[in-house]
Design a protein around this motif. Sequence first.
Motif, PDB file in Angstrom:
ATOM      1  N   LEU A 335      30.668 -21.221  50.539  1.00  9.29           N
ATOM      2  CA  LEU A 335      30.227 -19.849  50.792  1.00  9.29           C
ATOM      3  C   LEU A 335      28.852 -19.792  51.460  1.00  9.29           C
ATOM      4  N   ILE A 336      27.932 -20.675  51.038  1.00  6.06           N
ATOM      5  CA  ILE A 336      26.579 -20.664  51.627  1.00  6.06           C
ATOM      6  C   ILE A 336      26.621 -21.054  53.106  1.00  6.06           C
ATOM      7  N   PRO A 337      27.290 -22.169  53.483  1.00  4.46           N
ATOM      8  CA  PRO A 337      27.401 -22.488  54.908  1.00  4.46           C
ATOM      9  C   PRO A 337      28.106 -21.383  55.711  1.00  4.46           C
ATOM     10  N   MET A 338      29.106 -20.756  55.117  1.00  4.40           N
ATOM     11  CA  MET A 338      29.817 -19.673  55.812  1.00  4.40           C
ATOM     12  C   MET A 338      28.884 -18.490  56.057  1.00  4.40           C
ATOM     13  N   ARG A 339      28.003 -18.232  55.117  1.00  7.00           N
ATOM     14  CA  ARG A 339      27.041 -17.137  55.277  1.00  7.00           C
ATOM     15  C   ARG A 339      26.062 -17.447  56.412  1.00  7.00           C
ATOM     16  N   ILE A 340      25.644 -18.725  56.515  1.00 11.38           N
ATOM     17  CA  ILE A 340      24.751 -19.137  57.600  1.00 11.38           C
ATOM     18  C   ILE A 340      25.416 -18.919  58.949  1.00 11.38           C
ATOM     19  N   ILE A 341      26.702 -19.308  59.039  1.00 12.79           N
ATOM     20  CA  ILE A 341      27.451 -19.153  60.295  1.00 12.79           C
ATOM     21  C   ILE A 341      27.570 -17.681  60.667  1.00 12.79           C
ATOM     22  N   ALA A 342      27.825 -16.831  59.668  1.00 16.78           N
ATOM     23  CA  ALA A 342      27.988 -15.402  59.930  1.00 16.78           C
ATOM     24  C   ALA A 342      26.710 -14.770  60.463  1.00 16.78           C
ATOM     25  N   LYS A 343      25.542 -15.358  60.151  1.00 21.45           N
ATOM     26  CA  LYS A 343      24.259 -14.781  60.567  1.00 21.45           C
ATOM     27  C   LYS A 343      23.688 -15.417  61.838  1.00 21.45           C
ATOM     28  N   ILE A 344      24.433 -16.325  62.470  1.00 19.79           N
ATOM     29  CA  ILE A 344      23.936 -16.976  63.676  1.00 19.79           C
ATOM     30  C   ILE A 344      23.770 -15.969  64.811  1.00 19.79           C
ATOM     31  N   ASP A 345      22.586 -15.954  65.404  1.00 18.94           N
ATOM     32  CA  ASP A 345      22.301 -15.101  66.583  1.00 18.94           C
ATOM     33  C   ASP A 345      22.173 -16.018  67.800  1.00 18.94           C
TER      34      ASP A 345
END
Length: 352
Positions: A335-345
């Motif tokens: 879940l933490i890595p997925m959250r990082i990916i979702a916030k990539i700009d």
Amino acid sequence: MTFLAIREMKKEKFRYGLVIAVITMISFLIFILSALAFGLSRENTTAVEAWHTNSVVMSKDADGNLSQSLLTADDLADYAVNQDQAQVALTPGIMKGAGLREGVMFVGINADDLVSRSITLTKGRLSQNSDELVVSDKLRQKGFKLGQTVELGINNQNFKIVGFAKDAEYNIAPVAYGDIKEWSNVKGVSNRFVASGVVSRKTLVAKSDQVKAYSKAQFLNKMPGYSAQNSTFLFMIVFLIVISVIVVTIFLYILTIQKVQNFAVLRTQGIPSRYLALNTLSQTVIIMVSAVALSVVLALLVSLVIPTQVPMYFDIPLILLTGLGLVVMGTLGSLIPMRIIAKIDPVTVIGG
């Protein structure tokens, strides 16, 4: 998603192989500890389970320890022996014979009662005389033989082994089934005490101030060392599962950070962050399923070479349930890595 996940894992075999290897070792340790915990638990209770016990009555001063209970005939007057309940008399002792010496739990029983009928013989026959014993099959593995004369009890009484029984362990000690009339002599108490307690397939209640009734669960938890042992193993297994989740999360976090620029490029090409996040989820599921499958195979192979003296019991439903729990908990670690990916700009990462 799965296609991209597999392609990436094939390209980085060594990196993902290390992740799978670490999770495999942790899972393997969990399965081995589970088998050991289950095996030790069974060695505490196999005799009780064989008796089909639902409740137990013993002296109130015994504090739930059946081998410490002392009951008189008056105490047992309200508990008739029938097809659903039986009197038992327990005491620990040392069995000696032919240079062998082993700690046992003497269990005095009546002929053809509930407990006697529950005995499953692996060799020999049931006792017919007061000087005969049917003992745990584990004692045969220790070197005791059919027809052998042994000494047991405070007064070193002589008994003859006439049979070996399957599933006959109580509180880890091998059981020696004998005549209940010999119990007071073996224990070294006055013969006014006739039994330790009453075991029943039905629910018993205390019918006097001198006795106390226990449910099966209460009785087992009062068994010396049983509850503490199970709690210790449970905490160890839970901590290992938590560690496996942390390890998966750390590995995926590092891998995600290393691929942030690649993800940013893919985002600029129109690939949605949801697709990339689900790709990470797919990789996690593949890693966990592969690691758990390998650890199950490894644990089963080890079970083939473990000496019979080691009290390990591999319960297939328990292994499958534990494996499923590992996969689920490991997946939560993504879940933490997925959250990082979702916030990539893309603009911030690539620059512009």
